[in-house]
Design an enzyme around this catalytic site. Structure first.
Site, PDB file in Angstrom:
ATOM      1  N   HIS A  77       8.001   7.824  -2.035  1.00 26.51           N
ATOM      2  CA  HIS A  77       9.452   7.705  -2.000  1.00 26.51           C
ATOM      3  C   HIS A  77       9.890   6.245  -2.199  1.00 26.51           C
ATOM      4  CE1 HIS A  77      10.098  11.806   0.168  1.00 26.51           C
ATOM      5  NE2 HIS A  77       9.382  11.895  -0.941  1.00 26.51           N
ATOM      6  N   GLU A  79      12.016   4.310  -0.699  1.00 26.07           N
ATOM      7  CA  GLU A  79      12.128   3.457   0.496  1.00 26.07           C
ATOM      8  C   GLU A  79      10.751   2.970   0.928  1.00 26.07           C
ATOM      9  OE1 GLU A  79      13.205   6.538  -0.064  1.00 26.07           O
ATOM     10  OE2 GLU A  79      14.834   7.089   1.275  1.00 26.07           O
ATOM     11  N   CYS A 106      10.498   8.739   5.430  1.00 28.65           N
ATOM     12  CA  CYS A 106      10.987   7.390   5.153  1.00 28.65           C
ATOM     13  C   CYS A 106      11.704   6.820   6.374  1.00 28.65           C
ATOM     14  CB  CYS A 106      11.926   7.390   3.953  1.00 28.65           C
ATOM     15  SG  CYS A 106      11.050   7.679   2.397  1.00 28.65           S
TER      16      CYS A 106
END
Ligand SMILES: O=c1ccn([C@H]2C[C@H](O)[C@@H](COP(=O)(O)O)O2)c(=O)[nH]1
Ligand SMILES: [Zn+2]
Length: 159
Positions: A77, A79, A106
């Site tokens: 992801h 992040e 995240c």
């Protein structure tokens, strides 16, 4: 006299997050993230994609079907990529600009890294257990979150 139509800090950092997201190969949702220090300096950026060595052309981008034949077990992801891309030490007290509200995985990484504020654009998965869990953890951990307020400004760039 100085010019007055310069972009705000929020426009600048969300703009950088959006630009980072444009690097994503995900045909479904492109997510970009930008981590900013307390002095308004950009510390790191990231977007969603497969880990190093996992080819964008060989790993699947499907959303549905046999889990191992979808993108979900493989994609990193935005992040998390932004957090992992930072090589400067601590992210304590930093802010995160992100184009999609963080998922629960995240959110855990954000909390543990010391990031104290999340500014997000889209919240299209707000009703999912994942995002509801993120919000619960952010509230418990004292991580502030607020929606990005779109200014309506459009930016045209020749690249
Ligand atoms: O916190 C998050 C949540 C999701 N992403 C990424 C993971 C996927 O590549 C896409 C979501 O794809 P959909 O087709 O919309 O399910 O977004 C992320 O980077 N950060
Ligand atoms: Zn996530």
């Amino acid at each position: 006299m100085k010019r007055e139509d310069y972009i705000s800090w929020d426009e600048y950092f969300m703009g950088v997050a959006k630009l980072a997201g444009m690097r994503s190969k995900d045909p479904g949702t492109q997510v970009g993230a930008c981590i900013v220090g307390q002095d308004n300096k950009i510390l790191s950026m990231g977007y969603n994609g497969f880990p190093i060595g996992c080819s964008d052309d060989e790993f699947p981008w499907e959303r549905e079907g046999d889990t191992l034949k979808t993108k979900y077990p493989y994609v990193t992801h935005s992040e998390l990529n932004a957090i992992l891309n930072y090589r400067g030490g601590s992210l304590a007290g930093a802010k995160l600009y992100v184009t999609l509200f963080p998922c629960n995985e995240c959110a855990k990484a954000i909390i543990q890294s010391g990031i104290r504020e999340v500014i997000y654009d889209c919240d299209k998965y707000a009703e999912t257990p994942s995002v509801r869990a993120s919000k619960r953890m952010f509230r418990a951990a004292g991580v502030a979150y607020r929606p990005y307020s779109r200014s309506g400004r459009t930016v045209k760039m020749e690249l």
